[in-house]
Design a protein around this motif. Structure first.
Motif, PDB file in Angstrom:
ATOM      1  N   ARG A  94      -9.977   6.511   7.326  1.00 49.83           N
ATOM      2  CA  ARG A  94      -8.518   6.458   7.454  1.00 49.83           C
ATOM      3  C   ARG A  94      -7.930   7.825   7.093  1.00 49.83           C
ATOM      4  NH1 ARG A  94      -5.215   1.489   5.206  1.00 49.83           N
ATOM      5  NH2 ARG A  94      -5.362   2.672   3.277  1.00 49.83           N
ATOM      6  N   LEU A  95      -6.901   8.213   7.824  1.00 51.19           N
ATOM      7  CA  LEU A  95      -6.158   9.436   7.547  1.00 51.19           C
ATOM      8  C   LEU A  95      -4.682   9.092   7.639  1.00 51.19           C
ATOM      9  CD1 LEU A  95      -5.930  12.524   7.137  1.00 51.19           C
ATOM     10  CD2 LEU A  95      -6.055  12.756   9.627  1.00 51.19           C
ATOM     11  N   GLY A  96      -3.920   9.409   6.571  1.00 50.42           N
ATOM     12  CA  GLY A  96      -2.524   9.007   6.566  1.00 50.42           C
ATOM     13  C   GLY A  96      -1.609  10.011   5.892  1.00 50.42           C
ATOM     14  N   TYR A  97      -0.320   9.723   6.001  1.00 48.42           N
ATOM     15  CA  TYR A  97       0.721  10.531   5.372  1.00 48.42           C
ATOM     16  C   TYR A  97       1.643   9.576   4.627  1.00 48.42           C
ATOM     17  CZ  TYR A  97       4.252  14.158   4.718  1.00 48.42           C
ATOM     18  OH  TYR A  97       5.123  15.064   4.162  1.00 48.42           O
ATOM     19  N   ALA A  98       1.881   9.855   3.342  1.00 52.33           N
ATOM     20  CA  ALA A  98       2.654   8.953   2.493  1.00 52.33           C
ATOM     21  C   ALA A  98       4.025   9.524   2.175  1.00 52.33           C
ATOM     22  CB  ALA A  98       1.897   8.677   1.204  1.00 52.33           C
TER      23      ALA A  98
ATOM     24  N   LEU B 239       1.858   5.821   6.473  1.00 52.93           N
ATOM     25  CA  LEU B 239       1.482   5.705   7.884  1.00 52.93           C
ATOM     26  C   LEU B 239       0.066   6.250   8.034  1.00 52.93           C
ATOM     27  CD1 LEU B 239       4.701   6.949   9.740  1.00 52.93           C
ATOM     28  CD2 LEU B 239       3.979   4.583   9.344  1.00 52.93           C
ATOM     29  N   TYR B 240      -0.789   5.542   8.759  1.00 56.39           N
ATOM     30  CA  TYR B 240      -2.178   5.970   8.845  1.00 56.39           C
ATOM     31  C   TYR B 240      -2.771   5.681  10.226  1.00 56.39           C
ATOM     32  CZ  TYR B 240      -3.342   1.018   8.203  1.00 56.39           C
ATOM     33  OH  TYR B 240      -3.439  -0.351   8.366  1.00 56.39           O
ATOM     34  N   ALA B 241      -3.835   6.414  10.509  1.00 55.50           N
ATOM     35  CA  ALA B 241      -4.673   6.158  11.678  1.00 55.50           C
ATOM     36  C   ALA B 241      -6.084   5.900  11.182  1.00 55.50           C
ATOM     37  CB  ALA B 241      -4.650   7.351  12.624  1.00 55.50           C
TER      38      ALA B 241
END
Length: 245
Positions: A133-137, A143-145
């Motif tokens: 998972r890679l996300g921005y908080a 939000l993640y992909a």
């Protein structure tokens, strides 16, 4: 005078309670660490079946048809997040149930004018997967992909019972696990408290091509091998509840 005294007391009390209270600024939410949770959702898929041999008896033409399948998805998941500023990096494992099912008859008629009576099926089963998972908080909202591998013992099947024409009384019936695949997805997760988060997620699953092999039983073509190809891809939407340790 009594009224004035009462009004003056009310005004003093109101002023005292209206004084601004000191507030403590909440620290940013920390997404790092281990978590575990449950999820439930819905999936709908499409399988393309191809019969290029028609029970191993050429010169029958290649016939293709689609099988739609759908059903609930339930399961559990666990993972670990690493956080650097607003960026979130993580690994997540999941295991659950793909309650997909569907069937469809092979369309058309054979060269002898006899309608095809074969069918393709998709049957439910378990699945497991591991994804990155890679996300921005933004504080409590993430939000993640995600992308990863999957394995499922759900099955693709083929069945053909022939009672007329040159094949005579024969049966072809076999199925096979759909096996390994991959998933690509994205989602949003929100922290309700320091420990509990909720999420909504979409994922595309693709299990590639499965070859269903068997031998015809009975009839003029008894013992002949056959191979039917099918592939399964599907869309899923899920909601989940996670607990951060």
């Amino acid at each position: 005078m009594t009224g004035a005294f009462i009004l003056a007391g009310i005004g003093f009390f109101t002023t005292a309670n209206a004084a601004p209270a000191a507030t403590e600024e909440q620290p940013p939410f920390d997404w790092s660490g281990a978590y575990a949770g449950i999820h439930i959702g819905y999936g709908w898929g499409d399988s393309d079946f191809t019969d290029s041999e028609y029970n191993g008896a050429p010169p029958y033409p290649t016939v293709g048809w689609g099988v739609d399948s759908d059903g609930l998805i339930t399961g559990i998941n666990a993972g670990y997040n690493w956080q650097r500023d607003h960026m979130i990096f993580g690994l997540e494992g999941e295991i659950g149930r793909l309650n997909l099912s569907g069937s469809a008859a092979q369309p058309g008629t054979d060269p002898y004018g006899i309608p095809y009576d074969a069918s393709g099926t998709v049957d439910k089963g378990w699945y497991g997967g591991l994804s990155a998972r890679l996300g921005y908080a933004w504080d409590r909202t993430l939000l993640y992909a995600k992308a990863g591998v999957l394995y499922s013992n759900a099955r693709s099947g083929f069945k053909d019972t022939c009672t007329a024409g040159p094949c005579g009384n024969s049966t072809a019936s076999a199925s096979k696990r759909i096996g390994w695949g991959y998933q690509l997805g994205a989602g949003v997760e929100h922290a309700m408290t320091k420990r509990w988060t909720i999420k909504a997620e979409y994922a595309y699953l693709d299990f590639g091509t499965t070859t269903i092999s068997g031998n015809i039983i009975g009839g003029a073509f008894g013992g002949k091998p056959y191979d039917i190809r099918s592939d399964l891809s599907m869309h899923t939407v899920k909601i989940g509840l996670n607990y951060q340790f």
